[in-house]
Design a protein around this motif. Structure first.
Motif, PDB file in Angstrom:
ATOM      1  N   GLY A  98     113.166 -18.512 -11.771  1.00 34.52           N
ATOM      2  CA  GLY A  98     113.070 -18.683 -13.288  1.00 34.52           C
ATOM      3  C   GLY A  98     114.306 -18.127 -14.137  1.00 34.52           C
ATOM      4  N   GLY A 203     111.599 -22.122 -16.946  1.00 35.57           N
ATOM      5  CA  GLY A 203     111.937 -20.750 -16.267  1.00 35.57           C
ATOM      6  C   GLY A 203     111.406 -19.564 -16.475  1.00 35.57           C
ATOM      7  N   LEU A 206     108.145 -19.590 -14.853  1.00 33.60           N
ATOM      8  CA  LEU A 206     108.174 -19.215 -13.628  1.00 33.60           C
ATOM      9  C   LEU A 206     108.181 -17.585 -13.314  1.00 33.60           C
ATOM     10  CD1 LEU A 206     110.827 -21.649 -12.162  1.00 33.60           C
ATOM     11  CD2 LEU A 206     108.359 -21.659 -11.652  1.00 33.60           C
TER      12      LEU A 206
END
Length: 250
Positions: A98, A203, A206
């Motif tokens: 991420g 991202g 994540l």
């Protein structure tokens, strides 16, 4: 063999397969957007080859992870604790992936803004990226998205055969859609910025998932679909204005 035949005759197995294929395709959108943006920075003759290699690597990685599914399941077990938060290898991979995605999207946004400024000043700004660099970056994100994809599949069904079929079907859909999506993004500069914003959001999601904060995927993809619909209306409005100007010019 008998187990596979029994699955073919089980309506619940077919329902699980359809659900899992749909889920894998949706999860593959993130991977596909990243591959499209990255390969569009290559010379045109290399783009198709890079997309095929990147998606093929995604397939190999997913099937390889499925073959070691017992190991993958263990990745969710905490390995150490930081500030009362247990972190597993899956969490560490998601956080690292991420963070890489946020960094990459931020860098690409900066490049596009700088390119626009240079164009306004009469200069040129052209991204230069090697084929090996593109494949390397695709490989890193393939790993992150593959682990997330396989763990999601494990949570949805216990039948490995269904997982294999769903993964292959989803990756084939990615392969089919890769070039049209990449060409569409390349033709529409505003779509590039929107796609980079999507990647940044993914991202951050994540990283949040890796830190133990679950973000329902439905919220993420609903927001993406809404943003894409609004941008589609903007593109339609721009096309109509251009046609009107062309008609007035004639």
């Amino acid at each position: 063999m008998e187990a596979s035949l029994a699955l073919l005759q089980d309506p619940a197995a077919w329902a699980a397969l359809a659900t899992l294929v749909a889920m894998e395709i949706v999860l593959g959108i993130d991977n596909l957007i990243f591959i499209s943006i990255l390969t569009n920075k290559l010379p045109e003759a290399m783009r198709e080859k890079a997309r095929k290699i990147g998606i093929s690597l995604a397939l190999v990685m997913r099937l390889g992870l499925l073959a070691t599914i017992a190991f993958i399941v263990k990745l969710t077990a905490p390995v150490f604790t930081i500030l009362d938060q247990g972190l597993s290898w899956r969490d560490i991979i998601l956080i690292a992936g991420g963070a890489f995605l946020v960094w990459k999207a931020t860098r690409e946004i900066h490049h596009h803004v700088s390119a626009d400024e240079d164009a306004e000043e009469g200069g040129t700004a052209k991204a230069v990226q090697s084929f090996a660099s593109a494949i390397g970056q695709i490989l890193v994100l393939d790993l992150v998205f593959s682990i997330d994809s396989i763990i999601t599949a494990v949570g949805m069904t216990e039948h490995v055969q269904i997982m294999f079929v769903a993964v292959i079907a989803a990756v084939m859909a990615m392969l089919f859609a890769a070039t049209p999506l990449a060409n569409f993004i390349n033709r529409n500069p505003t779509i590039v910025m929107l796609a980079l914003a999507f990647l940044m959001m993914i991202g951050m999601t994540l990283v949040a998932e890796g830190l133990g904060t679950h973000v329902p995927k439905g919220y993420i993809y609903t927001a993406m679909a809404f943003s894409a619909a609004v941008e589609g209306l903007n593109m339609l409005a721009r096309q109509r204005r251009q046609r009107r100007r062309s008609g007035q010019a004639h």
